[in-house]
Scaffold this active site. Structure first.
Site, short mmCIF file in Angstrom:
data_model
loop_
_atom_site.label_atom_id
_atom_site.label_comp_id
_atom_site.label_asym_id
_atom_site.label_seq_id
_atom_site.Cartn_x
_atom_site.Cartn_y
_atom_site.Cartn_z
N LEU A 11 0.85 -1.20 0.00
CA LEU A 11 0.00 0.00 0.00
C LEU A 11 0.88 1.25 0.00
CD1 LEU A 11 -2.69 -1.05 2.63
CD2 LEU A 11 -2.54 -1.60 0.18
N ALA A 12 0.75 2.04 -1.04
CA ALA A 12 1.62 3.21 -1.17
C ALA A 12 0.92 4.36 -1.88
CB ALA A 12 2.88 2.82 -1.93
N ARG A 18 2.33 14.44 6.80
CA ARG A 18 3.22 14.86 7.90
C ARG A 18 4.69 14.95 7.50
NH1 ARG A 18 1.17 10.60 12.15
NH2 ARG A 18 0.29 9.71 10.25
N GLU A 158 -8.51 1.04 15.61
CA GLU A 158 -7.65 2.17 15.29
C GLU A 158 -7.53 3.10 16.49
OE1 GLU A 158 -5.76 2.68 12.29
OE2 GLU A 158 -6.29 0.61 12.66
N ASN A 173 -0.91 -3.14 15.81
CA ASN A 173 -1.00 -3.66 14.46
C ASN A 173 0.11 -3.04 13.59
OD1 ASN A 173 -1.80 -4.49 11.88
ND2 ASN A 173 -3.33 -2.86 11.69
N ARG A 442 59.56 23.95 -23.46
CA ARG A 442 59.40 25.16 -22.67
C ARG A 442 60.49 26.13 -23.14
NH1 ARG A 442 62.03 21.90 -17.82
NH2 ARG A 442 64.20 22.39 -18.26
C1 UD1 Z 1 -2.40 1.78 9.55
C2 UD1 Z 1 -3.34 0.77 10.23
C3 UD1 Z 1 -2.99 0.72 11.72
C4 UD1 Z 1 -1.53 0.33 11.87
C5 UD1 Z 1 -0.62 1.27 11.07
C6 UD1 Z 1 0.78 0.72 11.07
C7 UD1 Z 1 -5.49 0.84 9.06
C8 UD1 Z 1 -6.86 1.35 9.09
N1 UD1 Z 1 -4.71 1.21 10.06
O1 UD1 Z 1 -2.65 3.04 10.13
O2 UD1 Z 1 -3.82 -0.22 12.38
O3 UD1 Z 1 -1.17 0.34 13.25
O4 UD1 Z 1 -1.04 1.36 9.71
O5 UD1 Z 1 1.66 1.59 10.45
O6 UD1 Z 1 -5.13 0.12 8.15
N2 UD1 Z 1 -2.71 3.91 2.09
C9 UD1 Z 1 -3.21 3.78 0.83
N3 UD1 Z 1 -4.47 4.19 0.55
C10 UD1 Z 1 -5.28 4.73 1.51
C11 UD1 Z 1 -4.76 4.86 2.82
C12 UD1 Z 1 -3.48 4.43 3.08
O7 UD1 Z 1 -2.52 3.28 -0.07
O8 UD1 Z 1 -6.40 5.08 1.18
C13 UD1 Z 1 -1.33 3.46 2.37
C14 UD1 Z 1 -0.42 4.59 2.77
O9 UD1 Z 1 0.25 5.13 1.65
C15 UD1 Z 1 0.55 3.92 3.73
C16 UD1 Z 1 -0.26 2.76 4.29
O10 UD1 Z 1 -1.35 2.57 3.45
O11 UD1 Z 1 1.69 3.41 3.06
C17 UD1 Z 1 -0.74 3.02 5.71
O12 UD1 Z 1 -1.55 4.17 5.69
P1 UD1 Z 1 -1.54 5.21 6.88
O13 UD1 Z 1 -2.50 6.28 6.56
O14 UD1 Z 1 -0.16 5.60 7.22
O15 UD1 Z 1 -2.19 4.28 8.01
P2 UD1 Z 1 -2.07 4.47 9.56
O16 UD1 Z 1 -3.02 5.51 10.00
O17 UD1 Z 1 -0.66 4.62 9.92
#
Ligand code: UD1
Ligand code: CA
Length: 461
Positions: A11-12, A18, A158, A173, A442
């Site tokens: 997931l990226a 931040r 969460e 998690n 030279r």
């Molecule tokens: C998420 C987890 C949390 C965990 C934490 C660990 C959920 C709901 N929560 O929270 O339980 O403790 O990671 O680091 O899953 N991303 C997407 N699409 C989206 C949202 C996020 O691709 O719509 C990707 C972000 O780019 C990131 C990752 O998912 O790489 C995590 O997303 P982030 O928003 O950082 O989740 P957390 O709130 O940290």
């Protein structure tokens, strides 16, 4: 055990607000490599071929950063949550039977061993889902793992949705999981966004599976393997953790690192045993340092091969090769596409650019060699300049074996100095110097006697 189909999703798609950056969060580097590429490389190192990266915010930049990694891309237009992100990758999972692991692009500290263990833990336990968890003193904003009376994972809550009791839980998690592909796809559509952030949480899949009586496992690892990066402060923390891990591994392999806190070694760098590394060294990219080298303080070596027994002192070496028992520096600069032979001396304030230098040649001080082919056993006097550029084009200079270049010689390229030839100090060489000859180029010295007195410049006592 029979071989199940194994794949992974990263997931990226998030922005990483931040970080306060124009770059997508996952393209920020830790120990010289983009976070997303740490994740991809670790997964791929276990032999898993099918890796899908979910991109969205800054998609083109993430694609560019990962273009040579051979991954699939799934596009998430709006960042509606981690569950929604996985739904966006559905096309790559449909009709497949086996296991998919989910990782996060901002969790660069995973290891090959951890990924391998995750799949085997999940498959050996016959789980439909496995969550990687960690137990930490300060669970901060991580999602909390809520276990039932039989100590099984019941659900993930969460941080923003926690009640007073839940927030105290120290098991968190990691955001990394393994799922049975079929079970995951069947249940993703049941997710809703009735929560504090109005998002489709992947974490809710766990509770859904549990409510159907399916088996959910928890695989607990040290927090140093799952630490996520959400800010620059956390980026520096991840850098520190990874640096410690890399340096420890080299020390265990027999490398002396005098001050591991001040030695910066990229993840893909290889170092032979009995090499000694002083503080302030930065080793980058695909650099290989062979056995018994001495890296005195403050060098930067990138994408280079340093053979055994080399000493480097306060130098910069880029995309080049340095042969056995050669010394480089102090204060030398070896630029890309140079190849330095064995037992060569590249001394202080010497710059070598796109040149080959033969075995045993000495370039001891204050010299520039560019676009040149230098033989073995040559000696360069102080202040030699290869004049390789005429303002329009670069030209090549050839210096054959055992040539002796006098101090302050200019070698105007293209030019050849043949075997055993000498150039006189201060010469500007523009024509080929034949074998065994001396070239003097030279103005001859003339003496004008009593010039000072006749000018009336002499100070009387
Ligand atoms: C998420 C987890 C949390 C965990 C934490 C660990 C959920 C709901 N929560 O929270 O339980 O403790 O990671 O680091 O899953 N991303 C997407 N699409 C989206 C949202 C996020 O691709 O719509 C990707 C972000 O780019 C990131 C990752 O998912 O790489 C995590 O997303 P982030 O928003 O950082 O989740 P957390 O709130 O940290
Ligand atoms: Ca995160």
């Amino acid at each position: 055990m029979f071989n199940l189909f194994k794949s992974a999703i990263i997931l990226a798609a998030g922005e990483g607000k931040r970080m306060k950056s124009d770059m997508p969060k996952v393209t920020h580097k830790v120990c010289g490599k983009e976070m997303i590429n740490h994740v991809i490389d670790n997964i791929k190192s276990t032999g898993i071929e099918e890796v899908t990266v979910v991109i969205g915010k800054g998609a083109e930049k993430v694609k560019k950063a990962t273009e040579d990694r051979n991954v699939n891309y799934a596009f998430q237009d709006k960042q509606l949550g981690t569950g929604h992100a996985v739904i966006c990758a559905e096309d790559f999972l449909k009709d497949k039977d086996g296991t998919v692991a989910v990782f996060v692009g901002d969790g660069p500290l995973i290891t090959k061993e951890m990924v391998e263990k995750l799949y085997s833990f999940h498959e050996d336990g016959n789980y439909k889902a496995t969550v990687i968890t960690s137990i930490i003193d300060d669970p901060a904003k991580y999602g909390r793992i809520i276990r039932n009376s039989s100590n099984e994972v019941e659900k993930i809550v969460e941080f923003k949705d926690c009640n007073e009791e839940e927030v105290k839980v120290k098991e968190i998690n990691s955001g990394m999981y393994c799922f049975d592909i079929k079970v995951l796809l069947e249940n993703l559509s049941s997710l809703n966004n009735n929560n504090a952030q109005g998002e489709y949480y992947l974490t809710d899949v766990i509770e859904i599976l549990k409510s159907k009586g399916l088996k959910v496992g928890a695989f607990t690892v040290p927090v140093s393997e799952i630490t996520a990066v959400n800010s620059r402060v956390e980026l520096a923390h991840a850098e520190m953790l990874m640096k410690q891990r890399i340096n420890k591994q080299h020390m265990e392999n027999g490398v002396t690192i005098i001050d591991p806190n001040n030695t910066y070694i990229g993840v893909d760098v290889e170092i032979g045993s009995d090499t000694i590394i002083y503080p302030g060294n930065i080793l980058e990219g695909k650099t290989v340092i062979k056995e018994g080298c001495m890296l005195l303080p403050n060098s930067r070596i990138k994408d280079s091969i340093i053979e055994a027994g080399v000493t480097v002192d306060n130098a910069v070496i880029l995309e080049s090769k340095v042969g056995e028992n050669t010394t480089v520096g102090p204060f030398a600069y070896i630029r890309p596409n140079s190849s330095i032979g064995k037992k060569v001396k590249i001394g202080d304030f010497v710059e070598i650019k796109k040149s080959t230098i033969g075995d045993g040649t000495k370039v001891s001080h204050l010299t520039y060699i560019g676009d040149a082919e230098v033989g073995s056993g040559c000696n360069f006097g102080c202040g030699t300049v290869v004049v390789n550029y005429d303002g329009k084009e670069k030209h090549k200079t050839i210096i054959e074996d055992n040539a002796f270049i006098g101090c302050n010689t200019n070698l105007v390229s293209p030019v050849i100095v043949r075997k055993n030839a000498y150039t006189a100090a201060g010469s500007t060489i523009t024509k080929e110097v034949p074998e065994d000859s001396l070239a003097v180029a030279r103005a001859r010295q003339t003496i004008i006697n009593d010039w000072v007195k006749n000018k009336g410049l002499k100070k009387e006592k």
